[in-house]
Design an enzyme around this catalytic site. Structure first.
Site, mmCIF file in Angstrom:
data_model
loop_
_atom_site.group_PDB
_atom_site.id
_atom_site.type_symbol
_atom_site.label_atom_id
_atom_site.label_comp_id
_atom_site.label_asym_id
_atom_site.label_seq_id
_atom_site.Cartn_x
_atom_site.Cartn_y
_atom_site.Cartn_z
ATOM 1 C CG HIS A 193 -2.186 -0.661 1.032
ATOM 2 N ND1 HIS A 193 -3.060 -0.312 0.031
ATOM 3 C CD2 HIS A 193 -2.759 -1.690 1.685
ATOM 4 C CE1 HIS A 193 -4.106 -1.093 0.093
ATOM 5 N NE2 HIS A 193 -3.952 -1.946 1.084
ATOM 6 C CD GLU A 435 -4.565 -15.437 -19.761
ATOM 7 O OE1 GLU A 435 -3.585 -14.785 -19.407
ATOM 8 O OE2 GLU A 435 -5.612 -15.498 -19.101
HETATM 9 C C1 PEP Z 1 -1.145 -11.861 -19.316
HETATM 10 O O1 PEP Z 1 -1.058 -13.075 -19.113
HETATM 11 O O2 PEP Z 1 -0.538 -11.261 -20.245
HETATM 12 C C2 PEP Z 1 -1.968 -11.031 -18.426
HETATM 13 C C3 PEP Z 1 -2.172 -9.748 -18.671
HETATM 14 O O3 PEP Z 1 -2.480 -11.624 -17.326
HETATM 15 P P1 PEP Z 1 -1.676 -11.754 -15.940
HETATM 16 O O4 PEP Z 1 -0.390 -10.992 -16.111
HETATM 17 O O5 PEP Z 1 -2.573 -11.201 -14.886
HETATM 18 O O6 PEP Z 1 -1.506 -13.235 -15.848
HETATM 19 MG MG MG Z 2 -2.363 -14.058 -17.705
#
Ligand code: PEP
Ligand code: MG
Length: 588
Positions: A193, A435
């Site tokens: 924080h 992803e």
């Molecule tokens: C990613 O995988 O690019 C993404 C934005 O998700 P995170 O970084 O939260 O896994």
């Molecule tokens: Mg991700």
């Protein structure tokens, strides 16, 4: 006076030079103190009275911070009230007093130690940082056990605040007063924080210095370099001069950032693009908008769970989403449903350890197995969508069937809300993260089923290239310009565009000016990133023409390696658009 330099983590950029204000380290009682059994009830009453005084104190702090720097920063105090009332914690304290006959102070100390152990076993850095909220509340109760209550904080104005740890309420109180020149802490990380608040108030801050409190005294002078993560104790004249000039340069850079934030997001040949912010906490909105974010492109909702020690209720979810929608309005907010499981463990949920967490029960897989949690979240997001600026992203989609299941759950939630008389946006767009490589490969099919894509290159590239970026032995293989990555991204972006669907990218790739230019050439127009990178990406994209970039990227795609691609793009674009590569800025 000894000259020393210490390295830490720079979490809020900028340079300050000044005198030290050293705050006392708060410690719980050691060793344990006992009470005779006949005093148990009296001790419990003492604890209850201190808890009530703490409740009043938190309420006062909340009002004070709200008046001083706004509602968004007072949010942590709601979390603190929830911790204060956490039934498991209160039962634990009562049990220690009743069964082990310890003093209330010792009970608090033991509970604190238990929480510390739980939080320490959590891999995710952000989640780990939330321990400080629990400590903060326990320390308040501890101080309120003393008859005269907590001491009034001394004045840290015009000085550099040095402390072992800056607990959330202390950070809010001291930093909001204005006038604190900089902060240097033994503990802490990027997502504490104190770090978030310091960034949004532009106070240079270095954390994780380990032993700065042991090295400085109240008579020392310090330089805090929040950009490079350095603290210098008693700098000689030459060093002071060097940092004075670095400070002047940094301030000129900040001026530039503020100017860029107000510029239109349009390329040299008139094509509009949208820079957006990835955020983890609603408190970051003001900061994101000040950097020129045209919306929140990714709200990582799993972080809600870290604000509290119990599971959030539908109302708590609803309040957070409503606040996001309200404060970002009329711009859009993309809310991603929780991405937990795997290594993102949650203290509130008993998640079994998995042998291969990155390939395990995370994100939508977790939500589809924990339907009640998912239902609560969907209902809350839908209820908060009345302003019509919310979009929902589902993380880690692998196959078509998952979308079918999600649609059924959404339909049920809508029917329930309608029958209960709750209003919502009937057309709230439903999108998916791309992803998982399999999803990227069938992007043409998925694009027909959803309203938009958000490409998560952090995970997509790690799965596609089979590289864990945090593994130093293989991280050299993590190359977003690998021809394989470019082909995949072209397919995903092109598939969305051909179906007339929106496509955004929210991985770290979007924050790099060169990579953002390549993505622009592949057709991307929405770039979501850590807000501090928005100005430099915006400046880079404003400096190029889409028609040229598209042609250069098409030619580059015929090359054989990431290095060839990079060299080719720089060679073709640098001379033509030198401004695109001018702004570098802080390296975090
Ligand atoms: C990613 O995988 O690019 C993404 C934005 O998700 P995170 O970084 O939260 O896994
Ligand atoms: Mg991700």
């Amino acid at each position: 006076m000894e000259y020393t330099r210490l390295r830490g983590i720079g979490v809020s950029p900028g340079i300050a030079i000044g005198e030290v204000f050293l705050t006392a380290r708060v410690i719980f009682t050691q060793p344990k103190e006992y009470i005779p059994p006949h005093r148990v009830e009296e001790e419990l009453a003492r604890l209850r009275a201190a808890t009530e005084r703490t409740r009043e104190e938190i309420g006062r702090l909340k009002a004070e911070i709200e008046a001083r720097i706004g509602e968004e920063h007072a949010f942590i105090f709601d979390a603190h009230l929830l911790i204060l009332d956490d039934p498991a914690m209160r039962a634990g304290l009562d049990r220690l007093i009743r069964e082990e006959n310890v003093r209330a102070e010792s009970a608090l100390s033991e509970i604190h130690e238990n929480y510390r152990r739980i939080f320490e076993s959590i891999a995710d850095e952000y989640f780990k940082q939330r321990q400080s909220d629990v400590t903060d509340v326990l320390i308040k109760i501890y101080k309120n056990l003393a008859a005269d209550g907590p001491a009034v904080p001394e004045d840290s104005q015009g000085k550099i605040l040095v402390a072992h740890e800056l607990l959330p309420s202390e950070a809010a109180l001291r930093l909001s007063q204005g006038g604190v020149l900089a902060v240097a802490l033994d503990m802490g990380g990027q997502t504490s924080h104190a770090a978030i608040l310091a960034r949004s108030l532009n106070i240079p801050t270095v954390v994780g210095l380990r032993n700065v409190t042991a090295k400085v005294t109240g008579r020392d002078r310090l330089i805090v370099d929040g950009t490079d993560g350095e603290v210098i104790i008693n700098p000689p004249l030459m060093v002071r001069k060097e940092f004075q000039s670095k400070k002047v340069k940094y301030e000129a850079y900040r001026q530039e950032l503020r100017r860029v934030a107000t510029w239109a997001s349009v390329t040299l040949d008139g094509v509009r693009f949208a820079p957006m912010a990835n955020i983890e906490l609603p408190e970051e909105i003001g900061h994101a908008l000040s950097y020129g974010a045209e919306g929140v492109g990714l709200f990582r909702s799993e972080f809600i769970y870290l604000q509290r020690s119990t599971l959030p209720t539908e109302e708590e979810h609803f309040e957070i989403y409503s606040r996001l929608a309200r404060e970002v309005f009329p711009r859009p907010v993309y809310i991603r449903t929780i991405d937990i499981g795997g290594e993102k463990a949650l203290p509130q949920l008993k998640i079994e350890a998995e042998p291969n967490p990155a390939l395990g029960l995370r994100a939508i897989r977790f939500s589809l197995r924990n339907r009640e949690l998912f239902r609560i979240q969907i209902r809350a997001i839908l209820r908060a969508s009345v302003r019509r600026n919310i979009r929902i992203i589902i993380p880690m989609i692998t196959e078509m069937e998952e979308i079918g299941e999600i649609r059924v759950l959404f339909r049920e939630a809508r029917e329930e809300l309608t029958s209960q008389g709750h209003p919502f946006d009937p057309g709230v767009p439903l999108g998916i993260m791309i992803e998982v490589p399999a999803a990227a490969a069938i992007a043409d099919l998925l694009a027909r089923e959803v309203d938009f894509f958000s490409i998560g290159t952090n995970d997509l590239l790690q799965y596609y290239l089979a590289v864990d970026r945090s593994n130093e032995y293989v991280s050299y293989l993590y190359k977003p310009l690998h021809p394989a990555a470019l082909r995949l991204l072209k397919h995903v972006i092109g598939s969305a565009i051909r179906q007339g669907k929106d496509v955004a990218l929210c991985g770290e790739m979007a924050a790099d000016p060169l990579l953002a230019i390549v993505l622009l050439g592949l057709g991307l127009r929405t770039f979501s990133m850590n807000p501090i990178f928005i100005p430099r990406v915006k400046k880079a994209l404003r400096a190029v023409e889409v028609r040229t970039v598209r042609r250069v990227v098409q030619q580059a795609m015929k090359l054989r390696s990431a290095q060839e691609v990079e060299e080719f793009i720089i060679e073709k674009l640098l001379l033509k658009y030198p401004d695109a590569f001018l702004m570098t800025g802080p390296s975090f």
